[in-house]
Design a protein around this motif. Structure first.
Motif, PDB file in Angstrom:
ATOM      1  N   VAL A  43     -10.757   0.611  -2.635  1.00 50.30           N
ATOM      2  CA  VAL A  43      -9.941  -0.335  -1.856  1.00 50.30           C
ATOM      3  C   VAL A  43      -9.331  -1.406  -2.753  1.00 50.30           C
ATOM      4  O   VAL A  43      -8.279  -1.966  -2.438  1.00 50.30           O
ATOM      5  CB  VAL A  43     -10.771  -0.994  -0.735  1.00 50.30           C
ATOM      6  N   ARG A  53      -5.543  -0.925  -2.236  1.00 48.52           N
ATOM      7  CA  ARG A  53      -5.107  -1.829  -1.167  1.00 48.52           C
ATOM      8  C   ARG A  53      -4.987  -3.279  -1.634  1.00 48.52           C
ATOM      9  O   ARG A  53      -3.949  -3.910  -1.412  1.00 48.52           O
ATOM     10  CB  ARG A  53      -6.061  -1.719   0.033  1.00 48.52           C
ATOM     11  N   CYS A  86     -13.800  -8.478  -0.710  1.00 48.55           N
ATOM     12  CA  CYS A  86     -12.994  -7.249  -0.661  1.00 48.55           C
ATOM     13  C   CYS A  86     -13.940  -6.083  -0.887  1.00 48.55           C
ATOM     14  O   CYS A  86     -14.514  -5.930  -1.974  1.00 48.55           O
ATOM     15  CB  CYS A  86     -11.877  -7.225  -1.706  1.00 48.55           C
ATOM     16  N   CYS A 102     -11.691  -8.233   3.760  1.00 45.50           N
ATOM     17  CA  CYS A 102     -10.875  -8.728   2.656  1.00 45.50           C
ATOM     18  C   CYS A 102      -9.841  -9.697   3.209  1.00 45.50           C
ATOM     19  O   CYS A 102      -9.062  -9.330   4.095  1.00 45.50           O
ATOM     20  CB  CYS A 102     -10.178  -7.589   1.918  1.00 45.50           C
ATOM     21  N   ILE A 158      -8.781  -2.774   5.424  1.00 43.33           N
ATOM     22  CA  ILE A 158      -9.417  -1.941   4.395  1.00 43.33           C
ATOM     23  C   ILE A 158     -10.484  -1.046   5.003  1.00 43.33           C
ATOM     24  O   ILE A 158     -11.431  -0.632   4.330  1.00 43.33           O
ATOM     25  CB  ILE A 158     -10.029  -2.804   3.272  1.00 43.33           C
ATOM     26  N   SER A 203     -15.285  -2.048   1.166  1.00 38.91           N
ATOM     27  CA  SER A 203     -15.202  -1.145   2.308  1.00 38.91           C
ATOM     28  C   SER A 203     -16.249  -0.056   2.176  1.00 38.91           C
ATOM     29  O   SER A 203     -16.554   0.396   1.065  1.00 38.91           O
ATOM     30  CB  SER A 203     -13.815  -0.512   2.390  1.00 38.91           C
ATOM     31  N   GLU A 256       0.829  -1.201   0.000  1.00 36.10           N
ATOM     32  CA  GLU A 256       0.000   0.000   0.000  1.00 36.10           C
ATOM     33  C   GLU A 256       0.870   1.259   0.000  1.00 36.10           C
ATOM     34  O   GLU A 256       1.939   1.286   0.614  1.00 36.10           O
ATOM     35  CB  GLU A 256      -0.903  -0.009   1.236  1.00 36.10           C
TER      36      GLU A 256
END
Length: 760
Positions: free
Chosen positions: A532, A536, A524, A504, A499, A526, A135
Motif C-alpha cells: 500500500v 497507494r 499507513c 492512512c 487502502i 493494510s 493510484e
C-alpha cells in the motif's frame, strides 16, 4: 496583440499548406467530444452480467504469454471475437468484436497457438478501479486498450485445430529472437533488449526500471516510435543498397513493418510509427514530399479508428507529443526565432521533445528529471548503435548456431560486448546523475487549465516574430515550466486514503500560492492490500507534488497501520520524498513492529505534548505516561488536530478503555469537533456512546476494506453516529475522503463523488 495575429496568420498558412492536418484534428475533436458524451470505453450492462460469476466463453487467441505467479508458471491469454456460452454449449452472446479483447488468467501453463479458437471456464471480473489520487487505474488502463474484462481461475475446456499461420510464425520468430538474446547476453542486458525489441518486460528488473524512469530515459524500454522508425528506415535503405526497384522495396518494407507490428502486438506507439512510416512509403511511390505533421495527423486518425479510447492513453499521447516537438515546435522555432546550426540540432531537438512531452509525463508519472535533456543527447544517438549491434548479434547467431559452441561464442563475442558496454554506459550515467545531480523532481499532476496555458505559451514561444523575439521566446519557454510546476495550496486539506482494511491519513497545510505547504501523515498500513505504500501512499504524494513529509504519526504498531509507513521509509529517497520526523507513543519503544522504522529515528510522545506548526497543532490527548500497552489497540494515539477554528479528533484503533480515559480525563472537550476519524475501522468494540456524545462530531470518517471479514463498520456503530446527526463517509464505499477547511468552513468530497450512502 501581435502574437495573436502571428498565431492566426500561421493557422491560415497551415490550412493552405496542410489542409489534411486540420481536417484530421477536427475529426479528432469530434471523436473526443463523442467520448465525453457517451461512454465508449466499456459496456456497463455486459460487465454487470459477467463480473463476479463463473462464465464459459469461446474466442480466438490474439496474444499469449507465460507469467510467474507464486513460483508457478501460468498462461495469460488475450481473446478476441469472443462469445458467451450457455450450459448447453451454445453461443448466446457476442461479447467482443472488432478490436475488443478479454484477458484470461489460467490456473496453470497451457499450450495454445495464435488465432486458435479456445473454450474455457473461469471467474469473470472487472479490472480494478483507482480509489485514490495518483493510484494506477487498472480499469482505465485496460479499457483504453480495448479490454472488456478479465477472467481469472480459468480452465481450458476445448481448442480448435485451426490457427493463424502468420500470427504464430511471427510469435515463433519473436520467441526465437528472445532465446538468442538469452543465450548470448547477460541476464540484465537480455531483459532490457527484450523490452526494447519485443515488448517483453517480464524479466526486466525493478532496479533498472526505476533507474531509467528516474533519469527520464524509460522511453527506451518500450517498443517506441524511435525504435520502429530506425528499424524500418534501416531495412528500407538496405533494400535500396541491394538495388531493388522502388515499388518492390516499398512493398517489402511495408510487409516487413506490418509483420513486425503483428509480432509485438501493435502497441499504441508502435501503431503510430507504423502508420507514419507507411505514409513515408506512399510518398515515395507518389513521388511527392513527405510531411511529418500530415503523416502524424493521419496516423492519429487511423489510431482513433482502430481503437477510439486510445486517445486517453498516456503512451500514445507521449508518442505523438514527441513527434510534434520535432516536427512542429522545433521546426517553427528554427523558422521564426533562431536558425539553429546542424551541430546544435540534437540539443534543440532534445529540448523541444522534452517541453512538448512534459505535460504528458507529469500527468502519467508526476515527476520529471530536467537533466534528461542532456542525458538523452548521449542515450538516443547510441540507440542506433545498440540496435545495429543487437541485430548483428542475432543475425550471426542464427547463421552459425549449428557450429560448435566455442566458435559460436567467439564470433558473437564482439557484438555482445558492444551491447554490454552501451547498456553499462547507460547504467553508469544514470547512477552518476543520481549521485551528483538532483534527481527527478516531484512536480505533481497538472490541471487541465495548466496544460492548456502551457501549450499556448509554447506556441507563442515558437511563433512570435516581433521585437526581441529571441529573448521573448526563451522567456515564454521558461514560463511554460513555471506554469506547469505551480502547485498553490491554501488552508488545510485532510485526505483519508482508501487502502482497504487499514488506516492512512495525509494532512496538507499551507497559506501561500507559491509553495505546496507542509505535509503530515497519520498511519499507513493494510491487511487486505499488498504494497500500500508503493501503490497507494507514494503515488498519492507524488500526484500532489509532495517531495517532503514533515512528520509521520504512528498511532500503534499493528501491521494494518504501519506496513505502508515501512515502505515509505525504505523507498522514499528513491521516490524523491524526504522524511523529517516520525512520532509514536513512548510505550511502544520495544515493539518489534517499529524496529525497521526506529532505525531512522522516532520521536517518542505522550499525553500533554503539543506539536505546533504555525496555525496547525497536534495535541496528544492519549495515551498518558506509562499507559499499559498489552492491548496495542487501546494504546493508540488519540490527537486533537487544530487549525484556527477547526478541530478534528483522530483515534487510531483505540477501544472502550482508551475512549473512557479520554472522556473521563477531559470532562468537557475544549473544542467543538467538526470531524472524527472513527476508531478501529468502525468496530463494535469502539465508538461508545460516551465518546460520540463527548466529541459530538458533525462528520465521521471510517477507513475499512470492502466486504472485510471483520464486519467493519458495525451496524450498531453506524446507528450511534446516525442518532448523533453525524454525516458518515466510508472509504469502502466512496474511495478516498477529502476534507478541506479554511479554519472555519468545512467542505467534504470523495474520490468516487458519492454523497449519499445506503448503509443497510
Amino acid at each position: 496583440m501581435k502574437l495573436f495575429y502571428n498565431i492566426m496568420g500561421y493557422l491560415t498558412h497551415f490550412w493552405r499548406t496542410r489542409p489534411m492536418c486540420l481536417i484530421c484534428l477536427l475529426i479528432l475533436a469530434t471523436v473526443r467530444i463523442s467520448l465525453l458524451i457517451s461512454d465508449t470505453v466499456g459496456d456497463d450492462d455486459v460487465l454487470c452480467q459477467l463480473t463476479d460469476s463463473r462464465i464459459t466463453i469461446e474466442g480466438r487467441v490474439y496474444d499469449c504469454f507465460v507469467s510467474e505467479s507464486y513460483n508457478e508458471r501460468v498462461s495469460v491469454v488475450d481473446l478476441k471475437d469472443t462469445y458467451l456460452i450457455d450450459e448447453s454449449g451454445d453461443r448466446v452472446c457476442h461479447l467482443t468484436g472488432g478490436n475488443r479483447l478479454i484477458r484470461i488468467y489460467f490456473v496453470s501453463e497451457i499450450s495454445v497457438l495464435m488465432g486458435q479458437t479456445i473454450r474455457l471456464k473461469g471467474m469473470g471480473e472487472d479490472f480494478e478501479h483507482a480509489t485514490n489520487s495518483g493510484e494506477f487505474d487498472g480499469y482505465e488502463y485496460y479499457h483504453n486498450r480495448g479490454y472488456l474484462l478479465k477472467v481469472t481461475d480459468a480452465h481450458l475446456i476445448a481448442l480448435s485445430r485451426e490457427y493463424s499461420y502468420v500470427g504464430q510464425l511471427m510469435r515463433d520468430i519473436g520467441m526465437k529472437g528472445e532465446a538468442i538474446l538469452d543465450m548470448t547476453l547477460e541476464a540484465d542486458d537480455a531483459a532490457i533488449l527484450k523490452a526494447m525489441l519485443f515488448g517483453d518486460k517480464r524479466e526486466l528488473s525493478d532496479e533498472i526500471s526505476k533507474l531509467y524512469r528516474r533519469n527520464g530515459i524509460a522511453h527506451i524500454l518500450a517498443i517506441s516510435g524511435l525504435h520502429i522508425s530506425f528499424l524500418a528506415t534501416l531495412f528500407y535503405e538496405l533494400l535500396k543498397r541491394v538495388g531493388l526497384p522502388l515499388r518492390i522495396r516499398v512493398a517489402v518494407s511495408e510487409a516487413a513493418i506490418v509483420l513486425y507490428g503483428v509480432m509485438v502486438g501493435f502497441s499504441p506507439s508502435s501503431f503510430r510509427a507504423i502508420c507514419m512510416f507507411s505514409m513515408y512509403l506512399i510518398s515515395r511511390i507518389l513521388l511527392c514530399s513527405y510531411d511529418m505533421l500530415t503523416a502524424l495527423c493521419v496516423a492519429l486518425i487511423l489510431t482513433v479508428i482502430y481503437r477510439p479510447a486510445l486517445i486517453y492513453d498516456s503512451g500514445l499521447r507521449m508518442s505523438f507529443a514527441a513527434v510534434l516537438g520535432v516536427g512542429f515546435f522545433y521546426e517553427s522555432f528554427k523558422k521564426n526565432i533562431y536558425k539553429v546550426s546542424k551541430s546544435f540540432d540534437p540539443l534543440f531537438i532534445s529540448i523541444f521533445v522534452f517541453l512538448s512531452t512534459l505535460p504528458v509525463i507529469l500527468s502519467a508519472y508526476y515527476d520529471v528529471a530536467f537533466y534528461s535533456v542532456l542525458l538523452n543527447l548521449i542515450v538516443i544517438p547510441l540507440m542506433s548503435v545498440l540496435l545495429i549491434c543487437t541485430l548483428t548479434l542475432m543475425g550471426i547467431y542464427s547463421v552459425i548456431s549449428g557450429l560448435s559452441p566455442g566458435i559460436t561464442d567467439m564470433v558473437t563475442a564482439v557484438p555482445a560486448m558492444a551491447v554490454h558496454l552501451i547498456l553499462g554506459l547507460y547504467k553508469q550515467l544514470c547512477l552518476f546523475m543520481i549521485k551528483n545531480v538532483p534527481a527527478s523532481t516531484n512536480i505533481g499532476a497538472p490541471s487541465a487549465m495548466q496544460i492548456v496555458i502551457f501549450y499556448l505559451l509554447l506556441l507563442g514561444a515558437v511563433l512570435y516574430k516581433g521585437k526581441h523575439k529571441k529573448l521573448i521566446s526563451i522567456s515564454l519557454m521558461l514560463l511554460t515550466v513555471c506554469v506547469i510546476s505551480l502547485r498553490p495550496h491554501r488552508g488545510l486539506d485532510i485526505c483519508m486514503l482508501d487502502i482497504g482494511q487499514g488506516d492512512c491519513m495525509v494532512i496538507r497545510y499551507g497559506n501561500t500560492l507559491l509553495t505546496d505547504g507542509r505535509v503530515y501523515i497519520i498511519d499507513c498500513g493494510s491487511s487486505s492490500h499488498k504494497e500500500v505504500g508503493a501503490r497507494r501512499l507514494i503515488p498519492f504524494l507524488k500526484y500532489h507534488g509532495i517531495d517532503r513529509v514533515d512528520g509521520i504519526f504512528i498511532t500503534h504498531p499493528d501491521a494494518d497501520h504501519i506496513n505502508g509507513i515501512e515502505e515509505l521509509v525504505l523507498t522514499g529517497e528513491d521516490e524523491n520524498i524526504a522524511i523529517d520526523k516520525v512520532y509514536a507513543y513512548e510505550g511502544f519503544r520495544d515493539s518489534d513492529g517499529l524496529k525497521d522504522i526506529a532505525a531512522v529515528g522516532i520521536t517518542w510522545v505522550h499525553k500533554g505534548m503539543v506539536l505546533k506548526d504555525g496555525d496547525l497543532s497536534f495535541d496528544i490527548l492519549y495515551p498518558y505516561k506509562n499507559c499499559p500497552t498489552d492491548n496495542a489497540n487501546d494504546g493508540s494515539l488519540v490527537m486533537d488536530i487544530g487549525y484556527k477554528g477547526f478541530h478534528m479528533l483522530t483515534t487510531g484503533d483505540v477501544e472502550e478503555g482508551g475512549e473512557g480515559y479520554v472522556t473521563g480525563a477531559y470532562k468537557e472537550p475544549e473544542y467543538d469537533y467538526a470531524v472524527i476519524k472513527v476508531p478501529h475501522h468502525g468496530s463494535v468494540t469502539s465508538s461508545t456512546e460516551a465518546l460520540i456524545e463527548w466529541a459530538d462530531p458533525s462528520i465521521a470518517v471510517i477507513s475499512c476494506g470492502r466486504n472485510n471479514s471483520y464486519g467493519h463498520p458495525g451496524r450498531d456503530v453506524l446507528e450511534r453516529y446516525r442518532n448523533a446527526d453525524t454525516d458518515i463517509y466510508r472509504t469502502d464505499i466512496s474511495g478516498a475522503v477529502f476534507i478541506h477547511t479554511d479554519g472555519h468552513k468545512v467542505n467534504v468530497g470523495t474520490f468516487g463523488d458519492v454523497k449519499d450512502f445506503d448503509y443497510e
